[in-house]
Design an enzyme around this catalytic site. Sequence first.
Site, PDB file in Angstrom:
ATOM      1  CD  GLU A 547      -2.770   1.418   2.391  1.00 37.34           C
ATOM      2  OE1 GLU A 547      -2.725   0.558   3.304  1.00 37.34           O
ATOM      3  OE2 GLU A 547      -3.561   2.376   2.368  1.00 37.34           O
ATOM      4  CG  ASN A 606      -4.849   5.178   0.932  1.00 41.33           C
ATOM      5  OD1 ASN A 606      -5.708   4.454   1.423  1.00 41.33           O
ATOM      6  ND2 ASN A 606      -3.543   4.999   1.159  1.00 41.33           N
ATOM      7  CD  GLU A 638      -6.000   0.645   0.347  1.00 44.10           C
ATOM      8  OE1 GLU A 638      -6.251   1.438   1.282  1.00 44.10           O
ATOM      9  OE2 GLU A 638      -5.163  -0.273   0.431  1.00 44.10           O
ATOM     10  CG  ASP A 668      -8.813   1.967   3.204  1.00 45.98           C
ATOM     11  OD1 ASP A 668      -8.592   1.054   4.018  1.00 45.98           O
ATOM     12  OD2 ASP A 668      -8.030   2.916   3.003  1.00 45.98           O
ATOM     13  CD  GLU A 725      -5.918  -0.881   6.720  1.00 45.19           C
ATOM     14  OE1 GLU A 725      -4.831  -0.405   6.306  1.00 45.19           O
ATOM     15  OE2 GLU A 725      -7.017  -0.334   6.540  1.00 45.19           O
TER      16      GLU A 725
HETATM   17  P1  C2E Z   1      -5.244   3.849   5.953  1.00 45.31           P
HETATM   18  O1  C2E Z   1      -5.457   3.941   4.489  1.00 45.31           O
HETATM   19  O2  C2E Z   1      -6.214   3.088   6.728  1.00 45.31           O
HETATM   20  O3  C2E Z   1      -3.799   3.319   6.136  1.00 45.31           O
HETATM   21  C1  C2E Z   1      -3.438   2.437   7.083  1.00 45.31           C
HETATM   22  C2  C2E Z   1      -2.794   3.110   8.200  1.00 45.31           C
HETATM   23  O4  C2E Z   1      -2.577   2.170   9.243  1.00 45.31           O
HETATM   24  C3  C2E Z   1      -1.406   3.650   7.865  1.00 45.31           C
HETATM   25  O5  C2E Z   1      -1.191   4.812   8.620  1.00 45.31           O
HETATM   26  C4  C2E Z   1      -0.468   2.601   8.381  1.00 45.31           C
HETATM   27  O6  C2E Z   1       0.812   3.066   8.711  1.00 45.31           O
HETATM   28  C5  C2E Z   1      -1.198   2.153   9.602  1.00 45.31           C
HETATM   29  N1  C2E Z   1      -0.832   0.781   9.989  1.00 45.31           N
HETATM   30  C6  C2E Z   1      -0.374  -0.228   9.212  1.00 45.31           C
HETATM   31  N2  C2E Z   1      -0.182  -1.354   9.939  1.00 45.31           N
HETATM   32  C7  C2E Z   1      -0.507  -1.069  11.192  1.00 45.31           C
HETATM   33  C8  C2E Z   1      -0.514  -1.792  12.404  1.00 45.31           C
HETATM   34  O7  C2E Z   1      -0.161  -2.993  12.472  1.00 45.31           O
HETATM   35  N3  C2E Z   1      -0.921  -1.197  13.542  1.00 45.31           N
HETATM   36  C9  C2E Z   1      -1.319   0.135  13.507  1.00 45.31           C
HETATM   37  N4  C2E Z   1      -1.696   0.699  14.632  1.00 45.31           N
HETATM   38  N5  C2E Z   1      -1.319   0.893  12.378  1.00 45.31           N
HETATM   39  C10 C2E Z   1      -0.926   0.279  11.220  1.00 45.31           C
HETATM   40  P2  C2E Z   1      -0.637   6.073   7.983  1.00 45.31           P
HETATM   41  O8  C2E Z   1       0.376   5.734   6.971  1.00 45.31           O
HETATM   42  O9  C2E Z   1      -0.281   6.961   9.084  1.00 45.31           O
HETATM   43  O10 C2E Z   1      -1.865   6.607   7.210  1.00 45.31           O
HETATM   44  C11 C2E Z   1      -2.952   7.050   7.897  1.00 45.31           C
HETATM   45  C12 C2E Z   1      -4.066   7.350   6.975  1.00 45.31           C
HETATM   46  O11 C2E Z   1      -3.717   8.445   6.146  1.00 45.31           O
HETATM   47  C13 C2E Z   1      -4.393   6.243   5.998  1.00 45.31           C
HETATM   48  O12 C2E Z   1      -5.179   5.302   6.573  1.00 45.31           O
HETATM   49  C14 C2E Z   1      -5.054   6.974   4.907  1.00 45.31           C
HETATM   50  O13 C2E Z   1      -6.391   7.161   5.224  1.00 45.31           O
HETATM   51  C15 C2E Z   1      -4.330   8.281   4.920  1.00 45.31           C
HETATM   52  N6  C2E Z   1      -3.339   8.331   3.869  1.00 45.31           N
HETATM   53  C16 C2E Z   1      -2.062   7.904   3.887  1.00 45.31           C
HETATM   54  N7  C2E Z   1      -1.466   8.161   2.689  1.00 45.31           N
HETATM   55  C17 C2E Z   1      -2.400   8.732   1.892  1.00 45.31           C
HETATM   56  C18 C2E Z   1      -2.416   9.203   0.551  1.00 45.31           C
HETATM   57  O14 C2E Z   1      -1.456   9.132  -0.198  1.00 45.31           O
HETATM   58  N8  C2E Z   1      -3.581   9.741   0.102  1.00 45.31           N
HETATM   59  C19 C2E Z   1      -4.700   9.827   0.889  1.00 45.31           C
HETATM   60  N9  C2E Z   1      -5.787  10.351   0.390  1.00 45.31           N
HETATM   61  N10 C2E Z   1      -4.710   9.379   2.138  1.00 45.31           N
HETATM   62  C20 C2E Z   1      -3.585   8.822   2.637  1.00 45.31           C
HETATM   63 CA    CA Z   2      -7.445   1.575   6.133  1.00 46.71          CA
HETATM   64 CA    CA Z   3      -5.684   2.746   2.874  1.00 47.22          CA
END
Ligand code: C2E
Ligand code: CA
Ligand code: CA
Length: 765
Positions: A547, A606, A638, A668, A725
Amino acid sequence: MIQGFCITGIILVVFMAVCIVKMGSIKKEIVNTMRFLFSVAILTVLCNIAAVLTVEETVAMLMHGLYFALTDWLVVALFYFAKHYTGYFEKNKTVVRLFSFLSIVDTISLLANLYFKHIFYCEWTDIQQGAFEYSCYAVHTRMPGYLSHILIVYSMALFVIAVFFVKARNTIKLYRRKYDVILYSFVIILGVNIIYRFVNIAIDISVIFYALLAMAIGYFGLMYIPKGLTARLLSFSVKDMSMGILCYDLEGNCIYVNDMAKRLFGQTQSSDYEFFEKYYAEWLEEQGDEELVDTTWREQQIEGDKISYYETKFKRLLDDEGNFVGAYFSIVDMTEEIIKYERERYRATHDELTGIFNRVGFMEQVHMVLENDPDTKRCMMCVDVKDFKLYNEMFGVEAGDKLLIKIAGIMRQEYSENIVYGRLSGDRFAVCMPVERFDEQRITNYIKTAAEKGGNEVYHVHIQLGIYFITDSAMDVSVMCDRGMIAIQSIKQDYQKYAAYYDETLGDQLHKEKKLISGFEEAMDDGQFKMYLQPQIAVDGTLLGAEALVRWMHPVDGLIPPIAFIPLFEQTGYIHKLDMRVWELACKKLAEWKKMGREDLHISVNISAKDFYYIDLYETFTGLVKQYGIAPKNLKLEITETAVMTEMSKQLKLLDRLREFGFHIEIDDFGSGYSSLNTLKDMNVDVVKMDMGFLKKTEHQDRSRIIMDSMIAMSKKLGIAVITEGVETEEQVAFLRTAGCDMFQGYYFDKPMPVEQFEEKYKVS
Ligand code: C2E
Ligand code: CA
Ligand code: CA
């Protein structure tokens, strides 16, 4: 006798000449006709004087002839004047032509008389008249020549008289005198002229009358306005006015009261002015000994439940020298204006939907309260409905309105005097109350019940409070509200919290957010946004793909996680620019991997709900895969359920087209939304993505597991793959594997990492 006649004639001539010059240019048409009339009259008098004074027979014949001819033209001039004065024959030229024709014929005939003497001849005569004795060329008329001249002149004159007569009869009484005065002068002068013809006097003094007639007409036509006409017209206009008018003379006698004034004083029946004189006398008494000055005041009259407002003006009447000659009152009924003003003011300060104060009204009211009582300790409590937009989209604007009305209703019921409340905008409310009235427990309980009432089985309205304790009552009220909102902002992401209190660090938070927003463009240009990859693993442990998760490598603040800026950029409308950057990075990477022969790997990107509004997703994605020459199935999309909630059918069609093109669509955060099961029914998707995190939060682990278990089972039955996830433990992997989950993503396997690290670790080369 001759001298007397001549002198009178000369005086009249001079007088008329002065009049012609002084007439000015007002009422242009009338003045022109009058100039014509006066000029002919002058010539008439001059010819007559010359005829009387001459001792030459031919001259006497010529002058008398001209004089007779000029009487014709005098009548023609009179007709011109009558035309303009009465407005008759304005368009009709026949009469003018006839008159001119007759006068020309008569003039020619009179000039021919010099030789033929068929109209008159002159003879030197000694005349004895009473005590006077004189000699001159007297006129001796000859029939029927003279008779024809007389006939022409008198018939034309009678016609002009008739014009005035008809006009005077056909005009309303008020204006009749304007025509009558001229008609009478005309008739009198013509009468005198006729009498003179029988009293045979050698000198034709009727010419003097012609001159007098011209002057009478000049005076009445231009200067004289029938006495009382102005007064009458004025009184008509005043009578009709929508303001009451009471007029008094110097002694305090009431001399005029219009209908409106009578109505205002309820005196429509009474015909004498006694009541109004008493009113004035009493008013004067109230003024005491002070000198009278012009004043204006407003009064209120209450009759039953009807309130009327009046504005009264007292004005002294002064003559040209500034002497006090009388006074008047004008009274205007302002009720309608004031009610309108109050209504408008109400509209400007109140919210149309809920009836409570709007932003303007609330700010004003709070400002007033704080100013009047700065010592009471107060707090500003802001209220915000979480995801109100979503609520509107799901249940309709009408339901949204109902919810807002409900909240306003609770405020109205809960808060009384000393507490100001209002709706600031959309779903934001604010309450300013004394600190001792603030009771968090009570309010949150209220909110919970309101939330339950406002929602339905599938949706619970979530309301959050931000409280700011006012330290400086002179502070701008809008800043106080901002602080309350900042407090709410700090718990926006947290569904468990209902209330937050403002403290200075929150202000810092806001400041930080602003800094992030303003740094966006530069960060894009500098390439500060990096793509991180988090592996997605198959049941057998092999790598399926990753991802793409964005990170902001800030030159000063270091690595900033997406949670700190994604929601901000969603609010400010930047998100699609950022997303397009990430998608492009992902496609580039897929193209590289393809070259390396790793077409088996995919990248999931995403898509923010906001992207649907700002860009054409179909064009963008198909364009990208074509540009980079990659297979669409390798770029997984997603999308959260809520993103397609608005304009559902349109968005579902879009997703179908993307799928047809070959993209894989993933839902998602499946299970965190509001109607996930419904979504599966309607949405054609390839993968659902569940988050272990949602499981952890709930207290009933067992029940959650059952739910998860059945969600996986159901998805599989529908032929939809499942990825989980947030997988952190071996135990979770084991449970998910038994439940039938196809793919895993989570810290148990790996955290999101820079692309190079990912490639190295997973040997993508
Ligand atoms: P998401 O799409 O639900 O992404 C999954 C989030 O869960 C990611 O946080 C990831 O680092 C985190 N995660 C993965 N494995 C685990 C785990 O085992 N435990 C826990 N506690 N967390 C885990 P991240 O990277 O901080 O991203 C947060 C949110 O930000 C994402 O949720 C998504 O909604 C958004 N996001 C991230 N990158 C993009 C992007 O390029 N575009 C858009 N529109 N949204 C993004
Ligand atoms: Ca997610
Ligand atoms: Ca996602």
